[in-house]
Design a protein around this motif. Structure first.
Motif, short mmCIF file in Angstrom:
data_model
loop_
_atom_site.label_atom_id
_atom_site.label_comp_id
_atom_site.label_asym_id
_atom_site.label_seq_id
_atom_site.Cartn_x
_atom_site.Cartn_y
_atom_site.Cartn_z
N LEU A 358 61.82 90.19 77.99
CA LEU A 358 61.31 88.82 78.01
C LEU A 358 62.38 87.81 78.40
N GLY A 359 63.63 88.10 78.07
CA GLY A 359 64.70 87.17 78.40
C GLY A 359 65.08 87.16 79.87
N GLN A 360 64.51 88.07 80.67
CA GLN A 360 64.87 88.15 82.09
C GLN A 360 63.78 87.63 83.01
N VAL A 361 62.65 87.19 82.46
CA VAL A 361 61.50 86.89 83.31
C VAL A 361 61.74 85.71 84.24
N ARG A 367 61.23 91.55 88.50
CA ARG A 367 59.91 92.15 88.36
C ARG A 367 59.94 93.15 87.21
N VAL A 368 58.89 93.11 86.39
CA VAL A 368 58.81 94.07 85.29
C VAL A 368 58.71 95.49 85.83
N LEU A 383 58.08 82.34 88.64
CA LEU A 383 58.47 81.81 87.34
C LEU A 383 59.77 81.00 87.42
N ALA A 384 60.71 81.43 88.26
CA ALA A 384 61.96 80.68 88.41
C ALA A 384 61.68 79.29 88.97
N ILE A 397 59.38 75.73 78.81
CA ILE A 397 58.43 76.82 78.97
C ILE A 397 58.95 78.03 78.21
N ARG A 398 58.07 78.72 77.55
CA ARG A 398 58.44 79.98 76.88
C ARG A 398 57.30 80.98 77.06
#
Length: 416
Positions: A358-361, A367-368, A383-384, A397-398
């Motif tokens: 989650l901390g890398q999204v 990409r997951v 997202l970035a 945003i979270r």
């Protein structure tokens, strides 16, 4: 939390007051003991003089103007004063045992026995008032003065730290700082100059990165165009693969350029109604086959750039609809520190994201599952870009996994 300035002021004030209290206690002890001894000496001298005048006879005492009568029936006897005075008289070889009684209003009556059985009654003032009260008042004034001086000194000492605090609070979206005018003491001037140099270096680095990415994106288009033309002469089964890869490269280049532009964009702002904006996003995504539903909720406006906010919220909704099997949008009111804000919730029922990822999204190109690029496409910058836009608008945003499955994306924006 107690600030450094208040802590320093308390420390200085406590040090000053502590010294004054210690000096007051020592002064009181030095002044009180001789004062008490002098007072007992005066009483003893008065009794001795009265005894010499009376010479053991009540008649002689009356002739000298001294009140004489039977032993007084004092309602209250000052025993500590009586014992102290008798001890002092014995030092002067006076054997008579006197009695001291209180007379009200700070007065003492001294009863002295005579040889003929009568008693002399000497009326005298009590001890002078204790200096403890004035000393306490003096100490209170000193304490107030010490706190005022300590606050002033702490404010002057922590002046350079305020420059750092104000500079940190005024950081722009691109990471640079407004120009600080050097002034004041040498330390503050040096701090302001160092921050100005840092801001200039950050600005140059940001502009250099923007030019690099923009130039790379622009230069990629020429060879990509040549490759697209050559692909037209390939067999049908190969041409489609080549064109798909070229389209993906084109999308990555465009997304990278948009990300850099969002970081440095400085456009005018206006009140933006969020509910109509979310309805527009849901309608546009529905037109291309994405399942997006806007739930009933509140109305509200936020200050910002309408197109930029639409791009950010559309990225979030499209991610949820693409990877989560459908998106649900909801707008809520949110109490914030300086007023009421708005909260946008984007939820889906997909597989979610592993907790350790989650901390890398929000990292670019993250990409997951690397295999998703083949099935869903995209450059991995949605997202970035969304976070850059929302943070530039003063929002946050979270992303978190829902308890019942799926993902929840929460956006908080300040109200207009």
């Amino acid at each position: 939390m107690i600030s450094l300035r208040n802590r320093l002021a308390l420390l200085l004030g406590a040090a000053i007051v502590g010294v004054v209290v210690l000096a007051t206690v020592v002064t009181f002890q030095i002044v009180e003991r001789p004062r008490r001894a002098d007072f007992e000496d005066v009483f003893a001298q008065g009794v001795e003089l009265a005894l010499r005048l009376a010479q053991g006879s009540g008649e002689r005492a009356r002739a000298a103007g001294i009140e004489v009568g039977p032993k007084p029936d004092f309602t209250e006897i000052a025993r500590p004063q009586t014992e102290a005075l008798n001890l002092r008289l014995r030092e002067d070889s006076v054997s008579e045992e006197v009695v001291i009684g209180t007379h009200g209003e700070g007065r003492f009556d001294i009863a002295v026995p005579l040889a003929d059985g009568q008693w002399m009654r000497l009326r005298t003032l009590g001890r002078p008032p204790s200096p403890l009260g004035p000393l306490v008042a003096y100490l209170s004034l000193v304490t107030l003065g010490a706190l005022a001086v300590a606050l002033f000194a702490a404010r002057r000492i922590t002046g350079p730290l305020r420059v750092l605090e104000e500079a940190a609070a005024s950081v722009r979206a691109d990471g640079t700082l407004p120009w600080l005018e050097p002034g004041g003491p040498a330390e503050i001037r040096a701090t302001a100059s160092a921050l100005n140099r840092l801001s200039e270096r950050l600005r140059l680095a940001t502009e250099s990165r923007m030019r690099l990415v923009a130039a790379a994106g622009h230069d990629l288009r020429t060879p990509m165009t040549r490759m697209r033309l050559r692909a037209e002469f390939l067999p049908e089964e190969e041409r489609q693969g080549w064109l798909k890869d070229l389209a993906e490269l084109d999308e990555i280049a465009d997304s990278a350029i948009r990300l850099v532009r969002e970081e440095v964009a400085e456009e005018g702002r206006e009140p933006v109604a969020l509910r109509p904006l979310l309805a527009e996003i849901a309608e546009e995504l529905g037109a291309i086959g994405r399942r997006v539903r806007l739930e009933p909720g509140v109305e509200g406006e936020v200050p910002g750039q309408r197109l930029a906010l639409k791009r950010a919220l559309r990225n979030l909704a499209e991610n949820a609809a693409t990877h989560g099997g459908g998106a649900t949008l909801r707008l809520e009111a949110e109490e914030q520190g300086q007023g009421q804000g708005l909260r946008v919730l984007v939820e889906d029922h997909g597989p979610g994201i592993p907790q350790d990822m989650l901390g890398q999204v929000f990292e670019p190109f993250f990409r997951v599952d690397a295999g998703r690029r083949k099935t869903h496409g995209g450059a991995g910058l949605g997202l970035a870009i969304a976070r850059e836009i929302l943070e530039r608008h003063g929002g946050t945003i979270r992303i978190e996994n829902r308890a019942g499955g799926g993902l929840r994306q929460t956006v908080d924006l300040p109200g207009a």
